[in-house]
Design an enzyme around this catalytic site. Structure first.
Site, short mmCIF file in Angstrom:
data_model
loop_
_atom_site.label_atom_id
_atom_site.label_comp_id
_atom_site.label_asym_id
_atom_site.label_seq_id
_atom_site.Cartn_x
_atom_site.Cartn_y
_atom_site.Cartn_z
CD GLU A 399 42.62 44.31 42.74
OE1 GLU A 399 41.94 43.60 41.98
OE2 GLU A 399 42.99 43.92 43.86
CG HIS A 402 42.91 40.16 39.42
ND1 HIS A 402 43.11 38.80 39.39
CD2 HIS A 402 43.13 40.56 40.70
CE1 HIS A 402 43.44 38.39 40.61
NE2 HIS A 402 43.47 39.43 41.42
CG PHE A 538 33.73 34.11 57.41
CD1 PHE A 538 33.48 32.74 57.50
CD2 PHE A 538 34.72 34.65 58.22
CE1 PHE A 538 34.21 31.94 58.36
CE2 PHE A 538 35.45 33.85 59.09
CZ PHE A 538 35.20 32.49 59.16
N GLY A 540 33.30 36.30 50.69
CA GLY A 540 33.90 36.36 49.37
C GLY A 540 34.08 34.96 48.84
#
Length: 618
Positions: A399, A402, A538, A540
């Site tokens: 993370e 990112h 579904f 995201g």
């Protein structure tokens, strides 16, 4: 508040994306020049035009009304899907009072479960918790669930928890049933894609990604599968052999392990092979120390300083920390981020993610980007700090990758600054790249010290940790390929109408069909409802895009290969390559095509060789 205002947000975005006047004005723009500023503007305009086309700007009359109604309904369904998963996860708990049921379970897991029980009491007092005497409350949030699957010796209890986990938010939970929602999402996305002129939603999804076609995605998956599947079958055979040898009274006549067995015996095999347990490692991975090491790595390869800024920003929970990022040379404040590290199953969804708080943009005079980094790691227990599993350490590094792309951008056009405007199948490059450093000796020894004694991780443990890197790599690769190709199949070839009516293949039969190719050694159970919690596709941004993890992993492994080639122990060369990575991958954002960004860094197109080598599949 979110659900109340969501329709207004969707309506505003729809109106903006369908503005014919704005579309015509953007189309008429002529951007000259070949420098980075011109590239940013051109990419931003091209991206906006494509986004508006995919947002229905070319539709008129009844088609436009229908499209907008479907868009609104889709937003509502995605929110309901997520809420159902969260509620169904919270719904289940299992309290154990018999200590013999948890013999051999690591102390950290027992403490986690004992604390979960105490916190349900009216006069909740963590000081009264007794991890050895219990009671112990098992839940379906990830740290608790993984501990059960990995360490609980009672096979029947593992089965009970596993079946509860795979049936969340399905027809078995009635009012929190995502089955009809999945069918409706598939139909709506297909119908919207057809209104826009595509044969299916997968084609629409790939229109804004690096991958040229559904076939190209399948070809990469098949290339990796060819190496991964034989390895996976060999890995499972070894795990099964250990179970048969260890408990012949239970497993002697078992051909294949059940899903609630495989993780448990995989953990035992890892322990026997490497003489190293997850629990032995935890005391060396206290979150404060891991952060210190992670920030040290960022300084070493990207020349930045990260400092906690207590009180500089309001936080939404006492767990949350706020940090400022400074350029090491100039000491200029260049970015900030929030870190929300722990699992809170009562009100926080599972998983881990990075999101934008404030984006960099010259137009609105924002020069200091701010990110959210959210994990669901093991929380502190009593006076003991968060002792992380190695996987949780990797997730934190992921993370942060990112976040770094968002925070270290030099792009000034907001629509392509940081992660904005980066093709979806390239956006995982920096995050997966950062995970590689969890096996780099100087990095690990920058944080791996015992939380009580301060002693560094024993050398022998580090060697075993590195040896473990490719453990079960075949099964892990096949699992990711399954998810990617199942996603692509549902959004390209699958018929949701026939499936819902019982006149064709159900979504669960589709899951089994794709699994028969990618994980034939471990087929889904009849009651498996994994798709009812597959939030990535579904609820995201990964619909017909889950393959992106593997697509980007090819690039991230190859990028790390550049550091390996100069020698990871060659500090000056590592700093030089790190600067190049910062100046290209982390700096250019969406302002330059990702293939060109990679070429600027690596000097060539990406190759899958490094990925296969890192996974021991070459």
């Amino acid at each position: 508040a979110y659900e109340e205002n969501q329709p207004k947000v969707v309506q505003s975005m729809t109106k903006f994306s369908q503005s014919k006047a704005l579309y015509d004005a953007l189309s008429a723009l002529e951007i000259v020049g070949g420098d980075f500023e011109a590239s940013q503007k051109k990419r931003a305009v091209d991206s906006s035009l494509r986004s508006m086309s995919l947002g229905g700007v070319g539709l008129e009359g009844e088609e436009k009304e229908k499209f907008n109604a479907m868009r609104m309904r889709l937003a509502e369904l995605s929110t309901t899907f997520s809420n159902n998963v969260l509620d169904a996860t919270k719904q289940f708990s299992l309290t154990i009072e018999d200590a013999t049921k948890i013999e051999g379970v690591p102390a950290s897991a027992k403490a986690l479960w004992a604390q979960a029980h105490i916190m349900t009491q009216e006069d909740a007092d963590p000081s009264k918790m007794d991890a050895e005497k219990g009671p112990w409350r098992i839940t379906l949030d990830m740290p608790s669930y993984i501990a059960v699957m990995s360490h609980l010796p009672d096979r029947e209890l593992r089965e009970q928890v596993y079946k509860a986990y795979i049936s969340r938010a399905s027809e078995k939970t009635e009012e929190k049933n995502n089955v009809p929602i999945v069918y409706e999402i598939l139909k709506i996305k297909r119908d919207m894609a057809k209104l826009l002129g595509f044969d299916n939603f997968a084609e629409q999804s790939l229109a804004s990604k690096m991958a040229p076609s559904v076939k190209d995605v399948a070809d990469l998956s098949d290339l990796i599968l060819e190496k991964a599947l034989p390895a996976a079958e060999k890995e499972l055979a070894e795990i099964t052999a250990l179970a048969k040898e260890s408990q012949p009274e239970i497993y002697a006549d078992v051909e294949k392990l059940m899903p609630w067995d495989s993780t448990y015996w995989s953990e035992r095999l890892k322990e026997s092979k490497f003489d190293l347990t997850e629990e032995e490692l935890r005391p060396y991975f206290a979150l404060p120390n891991v952060l210190e090491g992670l920030f040290g790595l960022c300084n070493r390869i990207f020349n930045i300083d990260i400092k906690e800024a207590v009180g500089d920003a309001e936080v939404w929970h006492p767990d949350v920390q706020f940090f400022n990022v400074y350029d090491s040379d100039s000491q200029k404040h260049i970015a900030s981020f929030y870190l929300d590290p722990y699992s809170r199953p009562e009100n926080k969804r599972g998983g881990a993610w990075m999101d934008v708080c404030v984006g960099k943009s010259e137009a609105v005079k924002r020069d200091v980007p701010v990110a959210y980094l959210t994990c669901n790691g093991s929380p502190p227990v009593g006076d003991t700090p968060s002792l992380m599993t190695f996987r949780e350490v990797e997730t934190l590094f992921h993370e942060t990758g990112h976040g770094l792309q968002h925070m270290l951008t030099t792009a000034s056009v907001g629509d392509v600054a940081g992660i904005n405007g980066v093709e979806w199948d390239a956006v995982e490059l920096p995050s997966q790249f950062m995970e590689n450093w969890c096996y780099d000796r100087p990095t690990v020894y920058g944080f791996a010290k015992h939380y009580e004694t301060g002693e560094p991780l024993p050398e022998e443990m580090f060697k075993k940790l590195c040896e473990q890197k490719t453990f079960n790599a075949g099964m892990m690769a096949c699992r990711q390929l399954l998810f990617g190709q199942l996603d692509m199949e549902l959004y390209s070839n699958y018929d949701p109408e026939a499936g819902e009516k019982g006149e064709g293949e159900s979504i669960f039969d589709c899951h089994k069909r794709i699994a028969s190719k990618f994980t034939p050694y471990s087929m889904p159970l009849e009651e498996d409802r994994f798709l009812c919690t597959f939030g990535h596709i579904f609820a995201g941004g990964y619909a017909a895009g889950y393959y992106s993890y593997k697509w980007a992993e090819v690039m991230s492994a190859d990028a790390f290969g550049a550091f390996e080639e100069v020698g990871l122990d060659n500090e000056e060369a590592v700093k030089e390559v790190g600067k190049k990575f910062r100046d290209t991958v982390l700096s250019l954002g969406g302002g330059v095509e990702p293939t060109e960004v990679f070429e600027q860094f690596r000097g060539r197109q990406p190759s899958p060789d490094a990925l296969l080598r890192h996974n021991g599949l070459n």
